[in-house]
Design a protein around this motif. Structure first.
Motif, mmCIF file in Angstrom:
data_model
loop_
_atom_site.group_PDB
_atom_site.id
_atom_site.type_symbol
_atom_site.label_atom_id
_atom_site.label_comp_id
_atom_site.label_asym_id
_atom_site.label_seq_id
_atom_site.Cartn_x
_atom_site.Cartn_y
_atom_site.Cartn_z
ATOM 1 N N SER A 146 8.276 19.003 12.940
ATOM 2 C CA SER A 146 7.795 18.344 14.151
ATOM 3 C C SER A 146 8.813 18.511 15.290
ATOM 4 O O SER A 146 9.981 18.823 15.050
ATOM 5 C CB SER A 146 7.501 16.866 13.881
ATOM 6 N N ILE A 180 10.247 16.415 17.309
ATOM 7 C CA ILE A 180 11.392 15.500 17.198
ATOM 8 C C ILE A 180 11.744 15.417 15.716
ATOM 9 O O ILE A 180 10.920 15.038 14.893
ATOM 10 C CB ILE A 180 11.050 14.117 17.790
ATOM 11 N N VAL A 194 13.646 14.957 11.867
ATOM 12 C CA VAL A 194 13.987 13.839 10.981
ATOM 13 C C VAL A 194 15.434 13.402 11.231
ATOM 14 O O VAL A 194 15.782 12.237 11.006
ATOM 15 C CB VAL A 194 13.728 14.219 9.499
ATOM 16 N N VAL A 220 16.748 12.906 14.049
ATOM 17 C CA VAL A 220 16.683 11.868 15.083
ATOM 18 C C VAL A 220 16.347 10.525 14.437
ATOM 19 O O VAL A 220 16.914 9.483 14.796
ATOM 20 C CB VAL A 220 15.622 12.226 16.150
ATOM 21 N N GLU A 221 15.461 10.558 13.457
ATOM 22 C CA GLU A 221 15.080 9.304 12.787
ATOM 23 C C GLU A 221 16.303 8.698 12.083
ATOM 24 O O GLU A 221 16.581 7.507 12.237
ATOM 25 C CB GLU A 221 13.945 9.586 11.779
ATOM 26 N N TYR A 222 17.052 9.544 11.344
ATOM 27 C CA TYR A 222 18.257 9.022 10.675
ATOM 28 C C TYR A 222 19.313 8.612 11.698
ATOM 29 O O TYR A 222 19.988 7.593 11.538
ATOM 30 C CB TYR A 222 18.815 10.048 9.683
#
Lengths: 169, 169
Positions: free
Chosen positions: A2, A4, A6, A8-10
């Protein structure tokens, strides 16, 4: 993958854990942040290299050192974190197809190449709207929403969990 | 690869060529559209398979058949074309990291998993803004901007170029 990542999520989860009470702490080691989220220390260290270069975190000295936010949580936006971890990635890369229309016989006239391609302009506007939305939300905003959902005991639980892994002096 | 693919760019250029006067025609063959843009017939054919499935184009009968828009150019948005070619791709795929926080010991409480993750919610809002911008622009809007830039002779040139490649009856 995607747009953005993963990472960025972490990265956001790490920074939220560093956003202070009631649900976070002020300073944490990369090891603790990694264990807290069930990922490798190397992975989190790489995220913090990027976050540090972007001026979002600083390392702290001492045997219980680690990382803390470089500025208040209400001054770090989601867009800052996206740019720090993923870089400033365009939503769309215009190939300037307009210049290659066969009717131009290899020599696109000036009117056809002037300004931004009309298709690209639409994509740039969409990207701007997306970035505005990401820039409108700070770590403090997200932490406040988590804080409103979580029972008071959650913050204490996280702090105790972190402290239980800190080398006693 | 950028979030919005180069296929969307070629798809939009094809559809703009089919958006009628002053800068386009009503019907064109995949071969002509491919040659006009300097790409392979197979490539453009695959785009039209997707555009057709999405209800944006229809094939026309006859020896000079090809494709035309399935509805007026002011009813086909850039978002329609993005969704047709790239599918409905999320900007961000939430891994629900919140449920794996080590303090939960493998059993995330209901409050931690209720509703949309606060980070995901920010990303979903950014995606919504992006899609709204793409949905606000139609083929007719882009064609009008190209028409305003191009000299009147350009449209005639494209039409003649197309006609010169059409089998005479």
């Amino acid at each position: 993958m995607s747009h953005i990542s993963v990472g960025v999520e972490y990265g956001l989860h790490c920074l939220l854990h560093l956003s202070g009470p009631p649900t976070g702490v002020e300073v944490a080691s990369v090891r603790n942040l990694a264990e807290l989220q069930g990922v490798s220390v190397d992975y989190v260290a790489k995220l913090f290299t990027k976050l540090g270069k972007a001026g979002l975190t600083v390392s702290t000295e001492g045997k219980n050192g680690g990382f803390r936010l470089a500025k208040p949580a209400n001054e770090i936006t989601v867009l800052d974190v996206v740019n720090a971890i993923d870089g400033v990635k365009p939503l769309f890369e215009c190939r300037e197809i307009r210049t290659r229309c066969a009717v131009f016989d290899g020599q696109a006239p000036r009117w056809a190449t002037a300004g931004v391609c009309s298709i690209h302009a639409v994509m740039l506007d969409a990207e701007k709207r997306m970035r505005e939305a990401l820039a409108s939300q700070t770590l403090a905003d997200i932490a406040a929403r988590t804080g409103a959902k979580a029972p008071r005991s959650y913050g204490n639980h996280v702090v105790r969990w972190m402290q239980s892994r800190t080398t006693p002096s």
